[in-house]
Design a protein around this motif. Structure first.
Motif, short mmCIF file in Angstrom:
data_model
loop_
_atom_site.label_atom_id
_atom_site.label_comp_id
_atom_site.label_asym_id
_atom_site.label_seq_id
_atom_site.Cartn_x
_atom_site.Cartn_y
_atom_site.Cartn_z
N GLU A 1 1.92 5.03 3.51
CA GLU A 1 0.09 4.98 3.70
C GLU A 1 -0.28 5.70 4.17
N THR B 1 0.87 -1.12 -0.44
CA THR B 1 -0.25 0.24 0.04
C THR B 1 0.80 1.36 -0.17
N ARG C 1 -3.85 0.32 -3.12
CA ARG C 1 -3.10 -1.03 -2.69
C ARG C 1 -2.66 -1.20 -4.45
#
Length: 985
Positions: free
Chosen positions: A242, A190, A196
């Motif tokens: 992320e 990610t 993703r």
């Protein structure tokens, strides 16, 4: 990628110069210094031009060339022959050991740690790994918060294609990164905004190795980033971490930040197996030489630590121990205070005497045979232990070894300034073998080539054979020499038979005449096998000893370094032993994998070098600072690299030269002295205990070294110190001191085979160009003029260059400056920024060429760059010519250029040419005589040729010389940068 400057029958080189119509530029102008006409901005612009030109000339446009590939290392090692084996003696190399790192109490500690998994739902310990039976919720490991840079690695296996997530986050569940197996059979990771990314396919039911390198420093952005490697393949390249939520994203202009990471978690819908979970963090310090400190914060291997009780017994169960080969090292802060234990079962037949040969137990340890302690060792010396009374003939025997752990303390010494900030510097067991011999046997044998006489078709090999017997022995010793490498032959090149008659012991000295010998050189390494056979009075062979060596001589007649009677040079670099990755650096510093040794030797070979100076040490102010790894010499013998050798007795610095271990030095020397690749014994680096003291202190130093080294080996040069200027003496013959006062130096200062050398760096550190323009001073000129001794630049050029930061993204040392950064102010005029890394490399390369070119013209006997590759200063050291990840800097290519046996350049170090200046080409040469043609081509900034000048029929004499050619005024009339290309045919 090969450099375009690699030629055998021709030579290419280049220079960059600036033309100014201003008469102030006339004469030899400095880049920065008293006669400089450049401003600081102009200097930086010049370096930018140089970087662009050098990229083209060296065919390295992105400055991203990996100097030595893994394939090249493998190919080189496949060519290396194992040491020859005796034919009579029962000689067993002891391979396939079981080993264990252990400190007191670890068995019970590990049991308690593993007990948690018995209470964890859906988790179970299998055969040395953790099995999870499908967990919809996260299984979490908590650890000390990591707020700068760290790595987490683990092994994982799934039985089929399924979703498995591995997550790094903080305790509020703000995710930093999520990686893992996808249900579609592809790996994923990610990145920012929860994106993703699906990537490579993975193989079910096979272990995959994950490694995440996290950078929370932000660097040039406010965004933390990370690298993901799977099975050593880069999958995610410095991608943003992320983020947690839309609100946090909006708060930070589209990106959120995470200040720390302190959890690792796994979540899986099905079965997943996990092993070797390791986390190592790095915290910044305020110490320039040690920019950060490592600490293991997560260490799960999911298996018991075996109980060490009765570990020396034959019946002890060592099935849980690891299997490995010697030499074997252990250490680093992760394994602090763990002693290294080794076990080996050996089958022996009948014998009279039995000897266990041990290269080293470093720093010391114990030897046990069949449950009985044979020896307690408290030094690093090579050992030959008589274990005959402990071995059981015609049975299985157990050899057990303990190596004591090492931790640097004030009682031992202090951490060397270039070391990783890890005091648990590796301890190791060297290779071992077992010799089962008759009562009368050969204890040891040595050989070296005597100086060549007038007949070049005959070499004389002097041998020394040490014989032992418990009583009276009569018989004979046969000594034979056979070609062995690269081509092996059973036809003897020379043979000698000598009667022997002795009681207890005898040292047998002899000389073998070898007709039409193949001499060892770095360009064509050739080795012979020496076979010594001991026969009884009836002619029966009862013992033999064999080893490989080369026929070659070293001397300095006429004040030149000579190999096999021919004037040569020692050109290369030195190593400090700090080899990546960082988590292995403390262990590999003294005991690297064989692949690393081959890589370093190939790095030298590929830059037209022939020298590796061993400079491996991690602490100082102790009597055991260096190393004595025979593998380096074994590979150098066959790959063709000459070595400056130090032994562990060597010291780096300090105020008391008596710290040198003179008692141990001969033992270390004898361990490696049959290797032709070793050409210089170096006793010390730069001890600072002489100036300000009477000359008698320097005299005692030189005499002690000479009386220790020369009686053991008279065939190699002796370097008292690689920085001779630190001694009290002020000239080559020792008639004045460093202040010019008359003295009479000790006889040892000018004794046979004592050579000269310093650490000359006229463009290094903070020096401006005036230092190079005025080089050399009277002291060095006197040493260069010596008719009896060679003069080496044992450590140069001490200028720094930033690496190509794009190649190091996400590494712990990414965009971290070392203590060298202020050098730029003295040499350039201001600090170069991190974005000016190419200009930084240009400075190092440009100044290296100009300094080495001038020193070659002055007839230096060789150079050793400090250092060959990155790794020191925790990977932040900027002097190396190869970065910490193995990529060439521009100065690597310049060393390759200047190390060509025949090469041309301008006759001075003038940077800016004025209207009245002329160019005087100089051709520098060493080797056989030849006649060459030089073409000088001058081009403008866009590469347009404005002039070409050809010099025909240049006579270069045999030996080493520099020929100045007629001067001419280049046809430049427009102000600007000009490239000067030199081609020799």
């Amino acid at each position: 990628m090969a450099s375009s400057l690699a030629f055998s029958q021709s030579s290419r080189s280049f220079e960059l110069r600036y033309f100014s119509p201003d008469k102030a530029a006339n004469g030899e102008t400095d880049f920065k210094g008293k006669t400089a006409v450049f401003s600081t901005d102009q200097r930086v612009a010049f370096l930018k031009q140089y970087a662009d030109l050098a990229r083209q000339q060296f065919d390295d446009p992105q400055l991203d060339t990996q100097v030595v590939t893994d394939a090249e290392v493998t190919e080189a090692l496949n060519r290396v022959k194992a040491a020859p084996r005796p034919q009579v003696r029962q000689h067993q190399p002891l391979t396939d050991w079981k080993y264990l790192g252990y400190r007191a109490g670890q068995h019970n500690e590990r049991r308690q740690e593993l007990a948690r998994w018995n209470q964890t739902k859906g988790a179970a310990l299998a055969d040395g790994y953790l099995r999870l039976d499908g967990r919809p919720e996260l299984l979490t490991w908590r650890f000390a918060s990591q707020a700068w840079r760290f790595t987490v690695s683990w092994q994982a296996k799934v039985p089929r294609q399924q979703e498995v997530q591995f997550q790094l986050s903080d305790r509020t569940r703000v995710p930093a990164a999520t990686v893992g197996f996808g249900a579609d059979g592809r790996l994923f990771y990610t990145t920012a905004r929860h994106q993703r990314v699906d990537t490579l396919s993975y193989a079910p039911d096979r272990w995959h190795h994950f490694r995440v390198e996290v950078d929370l420093s932000g660097g040039e952005t406010t965004v933390g980033r990370y690298n993901l490697y799977v099975d050593d393949r880069l999958v995610a390249d410095y991608v943003p971490l992320e983020r947690a939520s839309t609100e946090r994203l909006a708060y930070n202009k589209g990106f959120s930040t995470i200040g720390q990471v302190n959890t690792f978690a796994v979540q899986s819908a099905g079965v997943v197996e996990l092993d070797d979970l390791l986390g190592i963090g790095y915290a910044l310090t305020d110490r320039d030489h040690y920019p950060y400190v490592p600490e293991t914060f997560l260490d799960e291997i999911f298996q018991e630590k075996p109980d060490i009780a009765h570990w020396t017994d034959l019946t002890y169960d060592d099935r849980q121990w690891e299997a490995g080969q010697l030499p074997l090292g252990h250490g680093s802060e992760r394994f602090a205070e763990e002693d290294l234990y080794l076990r080996k079962k050996v089958e022996v037949g009948s014998f009279d005497r039995a000897f266990l040969n041990i290269e080293t137990l470093d720093p010391g340890g114990e030897v046990w045979v069949n449950g009985q302690r044979v020896a307690v060792i408290d030094n690093r010396y090579p050992n030959r232990l008589d274990i005959g009374t402990f071995l059981m003939p015609n049975q299985t025997n157990q050899i057990a070894i303990k190596v004591n752990h090492f931790m640097l303390t004030e009682a031992v010494g202090e951490l060397m300034p270039h070391s990783l900030l890890d005091l648990s510097i590796g301890w190791l067991a060297g290779r071992m073998s077992l010799d089962l011999v008759s009562a009368a046997h050969i204890e040891s044998a040595y050989a070296h080539t005597l100086p060549l006489t007038g007949k070049a078709d005959v070499a004389r090999l002097k041998t020394q054979v040490n014989l032992r017997h418990g009583g009276v022995f009569r018989g004979r010793a046969d000594i034979a020499l056979f070609p062995w490498y690269p081509i092996e032959s059973d036809k003897a090149a020379a043979m000698l038979s000598l009667p022997v008659n002795f009681t207890d012991s005898l040292t047998l000295t002899s000389v073998l005449a070898v007709n039409n010998p193949t001499l060892w050189t770095a360009e064509n390494p050739s080795l012979y096998r020496v076979q010594v056979t001991l026969r009884d009075s009836k002619g029966k062979a009862i013992d033999d000893h064999t080893f490989a060596t080369g026929l070659r001589t070293i001397d300095q007649q006429g004040g030149h370094f000579r190999l096999n009677g021919q004037v040569s040079m020692l050109n290369g670099a030195q190593i400090m032993g700090f080899r990546g990755p960082l988590e292995k650096m403390a262990v590999w510093q003294r005991c690297p994998p064989i692949e690393w040794i081959a890589r370093e030797l190939l790095m030298v070979k590929k830059m037209n070098g022939n020298l590796l100076r061993i400079h491996v040490h991690a602490w100082e102010n102790s009597n055991s600072e260096g190393i004595n790894d025979p593998r380096i010499a074994e590979l150098a013998d066959q790959l063709g690299v000459m070595l400056v050798w130090i032994t562990p007795s060597w010291i780096r610095t300090g105020t008391d030269w008596r710290q040198i271990d003179f008692a141990g030095m001969p033992r270390y020397m004898r361990q490696v002295m049959n290797h032709p690749s070793i050409v210089v014994w170096e006793a010390s680096n730069h001890p600072q205990s002489f100036k300000g003291k009477p000359v008698s202190e320097s005299d005692a130093f030189t005499e002690t070294i000479y009386n220790t080294v020369y009686p053991v080996d008279s065939s190699r040069l002796i370097s008292l110190s690689s920085y001779l200027f630190h001694l009290h003496y002020g000239n080559d013959v020792g008639t004045i001191d460093y202040k010019g006062n008359p003295i009479k130096a000790s006889w040892a200062y000018t004794a046979p085979m004592v050579t000269r050398g310093n650490q000359d760096s006229p463009t290094g550190y903070t020096k401006d160009w005036s230092e190079l323009r005025r080089w050399p001073d009277a002291y060095r000129q006197d040493l260069l003029n010596s008719p009896e001794r060679a003069y080496f630049d044992f450590e140069h050029e001490e200028s720094m260059a930033q690496p190509n930061w794009e190649l190091l993204r996400g590494k712990t040392y990414y965009r971290v400056h070392s203590y060298e950064w202020p050098y730029d102010v003295g040499t350039i005029g201001r600090k170069l920024t991190l974005d000016e890394w190419a200009e930084s490399q240009a400075w190092q390369a440009f100044s290296a060429w100009e300094a080495m070119k001038k020193m070659r013209s002055l007839d230096y006997d060789g150079f050793s760059w400090c250092t060959l590759h990155g790794g020191p200063n925790s990977g932040t050291y900027m002097k190396p010519i190869i970065d910490v990840e193995g990529h060439a800097k521009l100065a690597y290519w310049v060393n390759k250029m200047v190390f060509q046996p025949t090469v041309a350049g301008s006759g001075n170090v003038d940077v800016v040419y004025g209207p009245d200046d002329t160019l005087t080409p100089v051709v520098m040469h060493y080797g056989p005589g030849r006649r060459v043609t030089l073409t000088v081509t001058i081009q403008d900034e866009i590469g347009k040729t404005i002039e070409e000048k050809k010099f025909d029929n240049i006579k270069l004499a045999t030996g080493r010389n520099a020929v100045s050619l007629p001067a001419f005024r280049p046809a430049w009339d427009k102000e600007g940068h000009y490239r000067i290309l030199y081609q020799i045919e």
